[in-house]
Design a protein around this motif. Structure first.
Motif, PDB file in Angstrom:
ATOM      1  N   PHE A  32       0.796  -1.218   0.000  1.00 22.52           N
ATOM      2  CA  PHE A  32       0.000   0.000   0.000  1.00 22.52           C
ATOM      3  C   PHE A  32       0.838   1.282   0.000  1.00 22.52           C
ATOM      4  CE2 PHE A  32      -2.582  -3.280   2.202  1.00 22.52           C
ATOM      5  CZ  PHE A  32      -3.555  -3.425   1.222  1.00 22.52           C
ATOM      6  N   PHE A  33       1.530   1.570   1.080  1.00 24.33           N
ATOM      7  CA  PHE A  33       2.238   2.840   1.193  1.00 24.33           C
ATOM      8  C   PHE A  33       3.646   2.626   1.732  1.00 24.33           C
ATOM      9  CE2 PHE A  33      -2.270   3.835   1.627  1.00 24.33           C
ATOM     10  CZ  PHE A  33      -2.418   4.830   0.682  1.00 24.33           C
ATOM     11  N   PHE A  52       8.396  14.660   4.855  1.00 27.90           N
ATOM     12  CA  PHE A  52       8.113  13.248   5.078  1.00 27.90           C
ATOM     13  C   PHE A  52       6.780  12.925   4.411  1.00 27.90           C
ATOM     14  CE2 PHE A  52       6.192   9.739   7.467  1.00 27.90           C
ATOM     15  CZ  PHE A  52       7.215   8.802   7.445  1.00 27.90           C
ATOM     16  N   LEU A  53       6.768  11.880   3.601  1.00 23.87           N
ATOM     17  CA  LEU A  53       5.547  11.541   2.865  1.00 23.87           C
ATOM     18  C   LEU A  53       5.401  10.034   2.752  1.00 23.87           C
ATOM     19  CD1 LEU A  53       6.716  10.771  -0.250  1.00 23.87           C
ATOM     20  CD2 LEU A  53       7.089  13.236  -0.221  1.00 23.87           C
ATOM     21  N   PHE A  54       4.210   9.628   2.339  1.00 26.55           N
ATOM     22  CA  PHE A  54       3.971   8.225   2.037  1.00 26.55           C
ATOM     23  C   PHE A  54       3.754   8.087   0.530  1.00 26.55           C
ATOM     24  CE2 PHE A  54       2.844   7.957   6.565  1.00 26.55           C
ATOM     25  CZ  PHE A  54       3.531   6.797   6.915  1.00 26.55           C
ATOM     26  N   ILE A 254       3.183  14.565   4.569  1.00 24.16           N
ATOM     27  CA  ILE A 254       2.521  14.331   5.857  1.00 24.16           C
ATOM     28  C   ILE A 254       2.955  15.397   6.864  1.00 24.16           C
ATOM     29  CG2 ILE A 254       2.109  12.685   7.714  1.00 24.16           C
ATOM     30  CD1 ILE A 254       0.981  11.923   4.932  1.00 24.16           C
ATOM     31  N   PHE A 255       4.265  15.569   7.012  1.00 26.43           N
ATOM     32  CA  PHE A 255       4.798  16.667   7.803  1.00 26.43           C
ATOM     33  C   PHE A 255       6.205  16.952   7.306  1.00 26.43           C
ATOM     34  CE2 PHE A 255       6.221  12.948  10.182  1.00 26.43           C
ATOM     35  CZ  PHE A 255       7.528  13.270  10.515  1.00 26.43           C
ATOM     36  N   SER A 256       6.816  17.997   7.836  1.00 30.39           N
ATOM     37  CA  SER A 256       8.119  18.419   7.327  1.00 30.39           C
ATOM     38  C   SER A 256       8.957  18.985   8.460  1.00 30.39           C
ATOM     39  CB  SER A 256       7.937  19.477   6.230  1.00 30.39           C
ATOM     40  OG  SER A 256       9.184  19.899   5.718  1.00 30.39           O
ATOM     41  N   SER A 257      10.225  18.599   8.479  1.00 31.43           N
ATOM     42  CA  SER A 257      11.141  19.085   9.506  1.00 31.43           C
ATOM     43  C   SER A 257      12.266  19.891   8.872  1.00 31.43           C
ATOM     44  CB  SER A 257      11.736  17.908  10.292  1.00 31.43           C
ATOM     45  OG  SER A 257      12.753  18.353  11.162  1.00 31.43           O
ATOM     46  N   ALA A 258      12.482  21.098   9.385  1.00 32.15           N
ATOM     47  CA  ALA A 258      13.578  21.932   8.899  1.00 32.15           C
ATOM     48  C   ALA A 258      14.890  21.616   9.608  1.00 32.15           C
ATOM     49  CB  ALA A 258      13.239  23.413   9.101  1.00 32.15           C
ATOM     50  N   GLY A 259      14.853  20.704  10.574  1.00 33.81           N
ATOM     51  CA  GLY A 259      16.051  20.347  11.328  1.00 33.81           C
ATOM     52  C   GLY A 259      16.741  19.132  10.750  1.00 33.81           C
ATOM     53  N   ARG A 260      17.633  18.559  11.513  1.00 32.47           N
ATOM     54  CA  ARG A 260      18.414  17.423  11.046  1.00 32.47           C
ATOM     55  C   ARG A 260      17.779  16.089  11.383  1.00 32.47           C
ATOM     56  NH1 ARG A 260      24.788  18.173  10.449  1.00 32.47           N
ATOM     57  NH2 ARG A 260      24.770  20.211   9.466  1.00 32.47           N
TER      58      ARG A 260
END
Length: 278
Positions: A32-33, A52-54, A254-260
């Motif tokens: 599926f994902f 971050f995504l599926f 889904i969400f996103s992080s600007a950090g490491r």
């Protein structure tokens, strides 16, 4: 004795629960994902480092590339889809298969290295593709580009790899504004999307590529900072991508992080939760 037996039974049940959970997760990921973490800036500003995504594996059906790959360099783990499903690698047909549409953002296995890449489909089987002065030419027709201001970001190390962006305004120091020209490109089927320009680069002008049968031509939206089909596999690029190497379609961040790290929740970008990918 009964107490020990009870403890052992409890441990066995716990192990069984973990094994079942892993099996269910493996089936879910295979069919599926698949989670995908954006490691580079080749798809800016559609996708940012740290998104971050599926990946929707159902979109195009299934091939050997649908099997999961596990890469954890810190632990020395490098298991590819061919390790799980290599017996199906030579099969050209996809189960429940359909082709991506021009303009789709797609994850695929690099035909040589087996690494996961994410780019945009611009060339279908039989198409003639060329870059001319930074403009995409499809079957002898330029894809229209409309100026759309600038894309601005801070000059600093980005993501777990600590990459620094390239800038249209030249070499700037850490903390300074790094800008790129932004255009909206419209493909022949009417799909419009952002592309970025850093300046005159070698891949702004290419020869004509004729896409073979059962293959596709991919480019990054950050055109001057993308390893894609414009460079042959023998020269370290992606080249033409076979249908069987396609993993699935990227539909939504889904969400996103600007950090490491994705765990650094204080660096998450609030404007990218469940953002549609266009």
């Amino acid at each position: 004795m009964a107490e020990k037996t009870g403890v052992v039974a409890g441990v066995v049940e716990t192990v069984k629960t973990i094994v079942y959970a892993l099996l269910i997760a493996g089936v879910f990921r295979t069919l599926f994902f698949q989670p995908f973490w954006i490691p580079s800036g080749s798809m800016k500003d559609t996708l940012l480092i740290g998104d971050f995504l599926f990946v929707n594996k159902m979109a195009y059906g299934y091939s050997y590339a649908s099997c999961p790959s596990i890469l954890i360099p810190a632990l020395g783990i490098d298991i590819g889809a061919d390790d799980f499903c290599g017996m199906f690698e030579d099969a050209d047909e996809r189960l429940f298969g359909s082709d991506p549409e021009r303009g789709d953002v797609v994850v695929f296995r690099h035909p040589v290295t087996g690494r996961d890449f994410i780019k945009r489909v611009v060339g279908m089987p039989g198409d003639r593709i060329q870059m001319r002065d930074g403009q995409l030419i499809i079957n002898d027709e330029p894809a229209p580009q409309t100026e759309d201001g600038i894309f601005s970001e801070r000059m600093e190390p980005q993501g777990s790899g600590g990459q620094r962006p390239q800038c249209f305004n030249g070499a700037v120091g850490d903390g300074a504004e790094c800008i790129k020209q932004r255009f909206v490109e419209t493909l022949p089927n009417g799909v419009s999307h952002d592309i970025l320009n850093i300046g005159n680069r070698s891949l702004d002008n290419t020869g004509v590529f004729t896409v073979p049968a059962d293959h596709f031509f991919f480019v990054g939206d950050n055109r001057d900072n993308s390893t894609d089909s414009r460079v042959a596999q023998t020269a370290g690029g992606v080249g033409f991508v076979p249908r069987k190497d396609i993993v699935g379609r990227a539909d939504r961040v889904i969400f996103s992080s600007a950090g490491r790290s994705m765990l650094a929740f204080w660096t998450w970008r609030s404007d990218r939760f469940f953002k549609a990918i266009e």
